[in-house]
Design a protein around this motif. Structure first.
Motif, PDB file in Angstrom:
ATOM      1  N   ARG A  36       0.736  -1.108  -0.007  1.00  0.00           N
ATOM      2  CA  ARG A  36       0.182  -0.046   0.137  1.00  0.00           C
ATOM      3  C   ARG A  36       0.871   1.338  -0.031  1.00  0.00           C
ATOM      4  O   ARG A  36       0.607   2.374  -0.796  1.00  0.00           O
ATOM      5  N   GLU A  37       1.927   1.431   0.936  1.00  0.00           N
ATOM      6  CA  GLU A  37       2.769   2.331   0.916  1.00  0.00           C
ATOM      7  C   GLU A  37       3.464   2.427  -0.524  1.00  0.00           C
ATOM      8  O   GLU A  37       3.711   3.704  -1.025  1.00  0.00           O
ATOM      9  N   GLN A  40       0.957   4.111  -3.016  1.00  0.00           N
ATOM     10  CA  GLN A  40       0.564   5.674  -2.332  1.00  0.00           C
ATOM     11  C   GLN A  40       1.791   6.384  -2.941  1.00  0.00           C
ATOM     12  O   GLN A  40       1.464   7.466  -3.371  1.00  0.00           O
ATOM     13  N   ARG A  41       2.959   5.982  -2.671  1.00  0.00           N
ATOM     14  CA  ARG A  41       4.384   6.713  -2.932  1.00  0.00           C
ATOM     15  C   ARG A  41       4.261   6.810  -4.621  1.00  0.00           C
ATOM     16  O   ARG A  41       4.637   7.968  -5.088  1.00  0.00           O
ATOM     17  N   ASP A  43       1.838   6.697  -6.731  1.00  0.00           N
ATOM     18  CA  ASP A  43       0.673   7.475  -7.006  1.00  0.00           C
ATOM     19  C   ASP A  43       1.079   9.119  -6.961  1.00  0.00           C
ATOM     20  O   ASP A  43       0.576   9.894  -7.539  1.00  0.00           O
ATOM     21  N   ARG A  44       1.438   9.472  -5.764  1.00  0.00           N
ATOM     22  CA  ARG A  44       2.062  10.804  -5.233  1.00  0.00           C
ATOM     23  C   ARG A  44       2.900  11.304  -6.252  1.00  0.00           C
ATOM     24  O   ARG A  44       2.880  12.398  -6.655  1.00  0.00           O
ATOM     25  N   LEU A  69      -3.973   0.639  -8.322  1.00  0.00           N
ATOM     26  CA  LEU A  69      -4.525   1.944  -7.479  1.00  0.00           C
ATOM     27  C   LEU A  69      -6.098   1.556  -7.079  1.00  0.00           C
ATOM     28  O   LEU A  69      -6.444   1.785  -6.125  1.00  0.00           O
ATOM     29  N   LYS A  73      -7.796   1.278  -3.629  1.00  0.00           N
ATOM     30  CA  LYS A  73      -8.760   2.105  -3.044  1.00  0.00           C
ATOM     31  C   LYS A  73      -9.985   1.089  -2.426  1.00  0.00           C
ATOM     32  O   LYS A  73     -10.572   1.470  -1.477  1.00  0.00           O
ATOM     33  N   GLU A  76      -9.034  -0.792   0.588  1.00  0.00           N
ATOM     34  CA  GLU A  76      -9.071   0.142   1.887  1.00  0.00           C
ATOM     35  C   GLU A  76     -10.420   0.384   2.342  1.00  0.00           C
ATOM     36  O   GLU A  76     -10.914   0.646   3.487  1.00  0.00           O
TER      37      GLU A  76
END
Length: 133
Positions: A36-37, A40-41, A43-44, A69, A73, A76
């Motif tokens: 997940r991290e 997210q990284r 994606d950012r 992604l 989502k 989560e």
């Protein structure tokens, strides 16, 4: 916390299992959170830091991650709802012994759903991105 009438087995102690090199049959939630991290990284990086041709190139290089992604989502969202259900059950106090047993069973089923949700995500991640990434 600990039930003195229950015998503690080696498989119940993660540290001892790791030292002995034994496999854990439990859900690999640690992998889920690491993945997940990572997602997210990435994606950012793609959406907040890069623009233009750099962004297009980055997305192309990381398309397997980007594909994950939407599933992340959804996973989560499902986990939040299940954990909220667990918290609501934890709030119930002063219940009859029979009701306490029912609540314990409900909590067990919710935990199984949490485990299955994480397993499903990890399996799909392995298929799309790869086990070692």
């Amino acid at each position: 916390l600990m039930d003195p009438t229950k015998n503690l087995e080696v498989r119940d102690i993660p540290f001892v299992r790791r030292i002995r090199g034994e496999v854990d049959n439990r859900v690999d939630s640690e992998s889920f959170y690491e993945r997940r991290e990572t997602l997210q990284r990435k994606d950012r990086q793609a959406n907040d830091r890069l623009t233009g041709a750099e962004r297009v190139s980055y997305i192309k290089e990381n398309q397997d991650y980007i594909k994950m992604l939407p599933m992340l989502k959804g996973t989560e969202k499902t986990l939040r709802a299940l954990r909220k259900s667990l918290r609501n059950l934890d709030k119930l106090q002063n219940v009859s012994p029979q009701r306490a047993l029912e609540i314990a069973e409900q909590k067990r089923k919710i935990q199984e759903r949490i485990d299955r949700t994480i397993e499903r995500f990890n399996k799909r991640y392995d298929e799309v991105v790869g086990k070692t990434k």
